[in-house]
Design a protein around this motif. Sequence first.
Motif, mmCIF file in Angstrom:
data_model
loop_
_atom_site.group_PDB
_atom_site.id
_atom_site.type_symbol
_atom_site.label_atom_id
_atom_site.label_comp_id
_atom_site.label_asym_id
_atom_site.label_seq_id
_atom_site.Cartn_x
_atom_site.Cartn_y
_atom_site.Cartn_z
ATOM 1 N N VAL A 38 0.844 -1.193 0.000
ATOM 2 C CA VAL A 38 0.000 0.000 0.000
ATOM 3 C C VAL A 38 0.882 1.246 0.000
ATOM 4 O O VAL A 38 1.791 1.371 0.823
ATOM 5 C CB VAL A 38 -0.947 0.043 1.218
ATOM 6 C CG1 VAL A 38 -1.791 1.315 1.174
ATOM 7 C CG2 VAL A 38 -1.851 -1.181 1.252
ATOM 8 N N ASN A 57 -6.197 8.905 -0.001
ATOM 9 C CA ASN A 57 -6.151 8.180 -1.271
ATOM 10 C C ASN A 57 -4.951 7.250 -1.225
ATOM 11 O O ASN A 57 -3.810 7.706 -1.101
ATOM 12 C CB ASN A 57 -6.038 9.163 -2.437
ATOM 13 C CG ASN A 57 -5.984 8.458 -3.778
ATOM 14 O OD1 ASN A 57 -6.306 7.280 -3.883
ATOM 15 N ND2 ASN A 57 -5.561 9.174 -4.809
ATOM 16 N N ALA A 58 -5.209 5.956 -1.284
ATOM 17 C CA ALA A 58 -4.138 4.959 -1.226
ATOM 18 C C ALA A 58 -4.093 4.172 -2.524
ATOM 19 O O ALA A 58 -5.096 4.058 -3.235
ATOM 20 C CB ALA A 58 -4.341 4.020 -0.041
ATOM 21 N N ARG A 59 -2.922 3.628 -2.814
ATOM 22 C CA ARG A 59 -2.757 2.761 -3.978
ATOM 23 C C ARG A 59 -2.381 1.370 -3.481
ATOM 24 O O ARG A 59 -1.366 1.206 -2.804
ATOM 25 C CB ARG A 59 -1.682 3.307 -4.920
ATOM 26 C CG ARG A 59 -1.988 4.698 -5.473
ATOM 27 C CD ARG A 59 -0.997 5.092 -6.559
ATOM 28 N NE ARG A 59 -1.235 6.448 -7.031
ATOM 29 C CZ ARG A 59 -0.526 7.501 -6.660
ATOM 30 N NH1 ARG A 59 0.475 7.343 -5.809
ATOM 31 N NH2 ARG A 59 -0.797 8.702 -7.135
ATOM 32 N N VAL A 60 -3.207 0.383 -3.840
ATOM 33 C CA VAL A 60 -3.024 -0.981 -3.340
ATOM 34 C C VAL A 60 -2.460 -1.870 -4.437
ATOM 35 O O VAL A 60 -2.968 -1.887 -5.560
ATOM 36 C CB VAL A 60 -4.359 -1.564 -2.835
ATOM 37 C CG1 VAL A 60 -4.166 -2.982 -2.318
ATOM 38 C CG2 VAL A 60 -4.953 -0.678 -1.752
ATOM 39 N N PHE A 78 -10.903 -4.521 3.625
ATOM 40 C CA PHE A 78 -9.926 -3.471 3.869
ATOM 41 C C PHE A 78 -10.522 -2.468 4.854
ATOM 42 O O PHE A 78 -11.676 -2.060 4.702
ATOM 43 C CB PHE A 78 -9.547 -2.764 2.571
ATOM 44 C CG PHE A 78 -8.839 -3.661 1.589
ATOM 45 C CD1 PHE A 78 -7.454 -3.759 1.606
ATOM 46 C CD2 PHE A 78 -9.549 -4.405 0.654
ATOM 47 C CE1 PHE A 78 -6.791 -4.586 0.705
ATOM 48 C CE2 PHE A 78 -8.904 -5.237 -0.242
ATOM 49 C CZ PHE A 78 -7.525 -5.334 -0.213
ATOM 50 N N ALA A 80 -10.029 1.171 7.110
ATOM 51 C CA ALA A 80 -9.363 2.446 7.376
ATOM 52 C C ALA A 80 -9.763 2.902 8.771
ATOM 53 O O ALA A 80 -10.950 2.910 9.113
ATOM 54 C CB ALA A 80 -9.751 3.493 6.334
ATOM 55 N N LEU A 132 -10.075 -2.082 -6.447
ATOM 56 C CA LEU A 132 -9.158 -1.696 -5.385
ATOM 57 C C LEU A 132 -9.062 -0.178 -5.260
ATOM 58 O O LEU A 132 -8.925 0.360 -4.153
ATOM 59 C CB LEU A 132 -7.775 -2.293 -5.637
ATOM 60 C CG LEU A 132 -7.666 -3.816 -5.513
ATOM 61 C CD1 LEU A 132 -6.271 -4.284 -5.897
ATOM 62 C CD2 LEU A 132 -8.016 -4.280 -4.100
ATOM 63 N N THR A 133 -9.139 0.520 -6.376
ATOM 64 C CA THR A 133 -9.115 1.979 -6.346
ATOM 65 C C THR A 133 -10.320 2.516 -5.580
ATOM 66 O O THR A 133 -10.195 3.438 -4.760
ATOM 67 C CB THR A 133 -9.105 2.554 -7.773
ATOM 68 O OG1 THR A 133 -7.918 2.116 -8.449
ATOM 69 C CG2 THR A 133 -9.141 4.075 -7.756
ATOM 70 N N SER A 136 -10.054 2.065 -1.640
ATOM 71 C CA SER A 136 -8.862 2.589 -0.977
ATOM 72 C C SER A 136 -8.813 4.113 -0.977
ATOM 73 O O SER A 136 -7.742 4.709 -0.991
ATOM 74 C CB SER A 136 -7.593 2.045 -1.649
ATOM 75 O OG SER A 136 -7.572 2.385 -3.021
ATOM 76 N N ARG A 137 -9.993 4.732 -0.940
ATOM 77 C CA ARG A 137 -10.036 6.193 -0.887
ATOM 78 C C ARG A 137 -11.315 6.648 -0.210
ATOM 79 O O ARG A 137 -12.310 5.922 -0.174
ATOM 80 C CB ARG A 137 -9.937 6.796 -2.290
ATOM 81 C CG ARG A 137 -11.079 6.405 -3.220
ATOM 82 C CD ARG A 137 -10.955 7.090 -4.571
ATOM 83 N NE ARG A 137 -9.679 6.801 -5.206
ATOM 84 C CZ ARG A 137 -9.260 7.382 -6.329
ATOM 85 N NH1 ARG A 137 -10.028 8.284 -6.927
ATOM 86 N NH2 ARG A 137 -8.098 7.048 -6.865
ATOM 87 N N TYR A 161 -4.484 2.132 7.198
ATOM 88 C CA TYR A 161 -5.295 1.452 6.177
ATOM 89 C C TYR A 161 -4.657 0.085 5.970
ATOM 90 O O TYR A 161 -3.452 -0.019 5.728
ATOM 91 C CB TYR A 161 -5.306 2.237 4.873
ATOM 92 C CG TYR A 161 -6.049 1.544 3.750
ATOM 93 C CD1 TYR A 161 -7.426 1.695 3.608
ATOM 94 C CD2 TYR A 161 -5.372 0.725 2.846
ATOM 95 C CE1 TYR A 161 -8.108 1.041 2.587
ATOM 96 C CE2 TYR A 161 -6.053 0.080 1.828
ATOM 97 C CZ TYR A 161 -7.417 0.243 1.708
ATOM 98 O OH TYR A 161 -8.089 -0.416 0.706
#
Length: 201
Positions: A38, A57-60, A78, A80, A132-133, A136-137, A161
């Motif tokens: 992540v 905003n995360a990138r998995v 997932f 947060a 996933l996008t 993860s936000r 997260y």
Amino acid sequence: MQPPPVRRHESQGLLPALRLALVCLLMLLARAAPAQGVELASLRASRAEGALDLEFNARVSLPRTVEDALRRGVPLYFVADAELFRKRWYWRDERVSHISRSWRVAYQPLTGNWRVGLGGLNQTYATLNEALTSASRSASWKLADLAQLDADKNYYIEFSYRLDTSQLPGPMQFGLNGFTGQGDWAVGVSRVIKVDLGATP
């Protein structure tokens, strides 16, 4: 006169002990490996309509083992978490608020689509990357009412997260909680940021 015999038993006994110590160290390091997979692209707190909001905003990027399990029908969760603290010099810092949000990502083999659930809402995506996008936000996520906060005090946020392995099927949890640790399943990131209450919305 012959020289005295060389005593080898001390060095021979020391080498196995060193090897054992090295193995134990490597196992401890493997178990204590930090979360992976992540990247936290952005994380900020802002004031809006009488509240302190959080946006991230995360990138998995899932390890191969985790993605394979997902494609075989194992849903992933997932989570947060964000905690707002007020600093105190005379005692431990005070926790002002705590918020948590959980996403469920699952593969639908009959259609080849991916479903993301948040609360009672579900949305379908064509690719895993899109799913996933989405999971993860978050934006305009209320952390606290501004009325709870004192502009003269110092505040900070502890954010995390992660992939929640506690919601995996029972047999998988048993294996992950064993001596070898979570390995590839330790997917996550954490960060601490300062809150600036003097900033304009």
